[in-house]
Design an enzyme around this catalytic site. Structure first.
Site, PDB file in Angstrom:
ATOM      1  N   ASP A  24      -7.252  43.869  24.890  1.00 48.26           N
ATOM      2  CA  ASP A  24      -6.027  43.070  24.906  1.00 48.26           C
ATOM      3  C   ASP A  24      -6.190  41.775  24.105  1.00 48.26           C
ATOM      4  OD1 ASP A  24      -3.448  42.427  25.545  1.00 48.26           O
ATOM      5  OD2 ASP A  24      -3.874  41.819  27.600  1.00 48.26           O
ATOM      6  N   ASN A  72       3.061  51.992  25.633  1.00 44.08           N
ATOM      7  CA  ASN A  72       3.034  51.298  24.337  1.00 44.08           C
ATOM      8  C   ASN A  72       4.054  51.840  23.327  1.00 44.08           C
ATOM      9  OD1 ASN A  72      -0.555  50.605  24.403  1.00 44.08           O
ATOM     10  ND2 ASN A  72       1.166  49.278  24.961  1.00 44.08           N
TER      11      ASN A  72
HETATM   12  C1  FPP Z   1      -3.305  45.257  23.154  1.00 43.90           C
HETATM   13  O1  FPP Z   1      -3.150  43.979  22.528  1.00 43.90           O
HETATM   14  C2  FPP Z   1      -3.723  46.240  22.166  1.00 43.90           C
HETATM   15  C3  FPP Z   1      -3.090  47.424  21.913  1.00 43.90           C
HETATM   16  C4  FPP Z   1      -1.879  47.864  22.642  1.00 43.90           C
HETATM   17  C5  FPP Z   1      -3.560  48.346  20.850  1.00 43.90           C
HETATM   18  C6  FPP Z   1      -5.052  48.461  20.691  1.00 43.90           C
HETATM   19  C7  FPP Z   1      -5.292  49.274  19.485  1.00 43.90           C
HETATM   20  C8  FPP Z   1      -6.290  49.082  18.602  1.00 43.90           C
HETATM   21  C9  FPP Z   1      -7.362  48.066  18.783  1.00 43.90           C
HETATM   22  C10 FPP Z   1      -6.328  49.878  17.328  1.00 43.90           C
HETATM   23  C11 FPP Z   1      -6.532  51.363  17.449  1.00 43.90           C
HETATM   24  C12 FPP Z   1      -7.719  51.755  18.205  1.00 43.90           C
HETATM   25  C13 FPP Z   1      -8.831  52.322  17.712  1.00 43.90           C
HETATM   26  C14 FPP Z   1      -9.862  52.737  18.644  1.00 43.90           C
HETATM   27  C15 FPP Z   1      -9.061  52.528  16.297  1.00 43.90           C
HETATM   28  P1  FPP Z   1      -1.677  43.341  22.438  1.00 43.90           P
HETATM   29  O2  FPP Z   1      -1.001  43.850  21.226  1.00 43.90           O
HETATM   30  O3  FPP Z   1      -0.948  43.617  23.709  1.00 43.90           O
HETATM   31  O4  FPP Z   1      -2.037  41.817  22.292  1.00 43.90           O
HETATM   32  P2  FPP Z   1      -1.144  40.609  22.816  1.00 43.90           P
HETATM   33  O5  FPP Z   1      -1.106  40.729  24.322  1.00 43.90           O
HETATM   34  O6  FPP Z   1      -1.906  39.400  22.353  1.00 43.90           O
HETATM   35  O7  FPP Z   1       0.207  40.744  22.197  1.00 43.90           O
END
Ligand code: FPP
Length: 246
Positions: A24, A72
């Site tokens: 996150d 998501n």
């Molecule tokens: C949460 O941060 C993150 C996600 C929903 C996506 C995670 C995906 C990746 C790291 C890329 C794909 C994965 C791999 C293994 C290649 P957020 O977007 O909710 O952050 P925020 O809370 O700061 O908005």
């Protein structure tokens, strides 16, 4: 050849067998730098590789990442597409892990993913199935509630075929039919970025897990932070509903 990793855990520290990580804070990491959210995801995806290597060097046997949840899909299409592209790109690179003797598994409902992704996921799982230094589990289109529904559906199907009756429905049977199948329950769940919730990640499998939260955003989370989480885990007293016997 990858540079050898030097770890810093003191002697005698017990390393959790299964660590779950909620990646996150990617969006906030990018926003702080005035960049689009997808740049944060790109950094987050890079970091997942580095932390996986670090975890392996520490002796972690199972590491599960929450890469994309069943919820998501509600994000803007271009963000979802960017995450899927990153995932596909890294799926090709995940083959490096095969050389590192790391078994790769995916959990979640694959039916909503593109055929290319599904094919690549199957290929990586198949090619790495006999590797045993560590199991890397990627949760994609995964939700803990959906996982339990998936298990129940399989059990109902068995019952309809007359293979089981009511008394055969045990915790073990439910567990065996989860996406995680033979993967042991989580010992430690790490959530960076300051949020303190599970967000539908491994809800069954983390029934007795310890939780570790930190304000560090996922792209900034380093091996040292993983060690801090493991040290905190060592200071917890896991009683599994029992009492202290020490
Ligand atoms: C949460 O941060 C993150 C996600 C929903 C996506 C995670 C995906 C990746 C790291 C890329 C794909 C994965 C791999 C293994 C290649 P957020 O977007 O909710 O952050 P925020 O809370 O700061 O908005």
């Amino acid at each position: 050849m990858a540079k050898a990793i030097v770890t810093h855990l003191p002697e005698g520290v017990s390393v959790p067998a299964h660590i779950g990580i909620i990646m996150d804070g990617n969006g906030r990491w990018a926003k702080k730098r005035g960049m689009p959210r997808k740049v944060g995801h790109r950094e987050g995806a890079k970091n997942f590789r580095a932390i996986t290597r670090y975890a392996k060097a520490l002796g972690v046997k199972y590491i599960t990442y929450y890469a994309f949840s069943t919820e998501n899909w509600k994000r803007p299409k271009d963000e979802v597409d960017a995450i899927m592209d990153l995932f596909e790109k890294y799926l090709d690179e995940v083959r490096d892990f095969i050389e590192e003797n790391i078994r790769v598994r995916f959990i979640g409902d694959r039916s909503m993913l593109s055929e290319t992704l599904q094919r690549k996921m199957k290929g990586v799982e198949e090619d790495s199935k006999d590797f045993d230094s560590m199991t890397l589990v990627l949760a994609i289109n995964y939700g803990g509630r959906d996982d339990i529904c998936h298990s129940v559906r399989q059990i109902v199907a068995m019952a309809c075929r007359g293979e089981i009756t009511e008394s055969d429905v045990t915790e073990e049977l439910i567990e065996k039919n989860l996406y995680t199948e033979e993967i042991p329950p989580a010992d430690l769940i790490i959530r960076p970025s300051g949020e303190q919730r599970l967000s539908n990640f491994l809800i069954w499998q983390s029934a007795y897990a310890e939780f570790y939260y930190t304000n560090i955003l996922w792209p900034d989370f380093r091996g040292k932070d993983l060690e801090d989480a493991i040290m905190a885990f060592n200071n917890r007293n896991r009683r599994y509903g029992g009492i202290d016997t020490k």
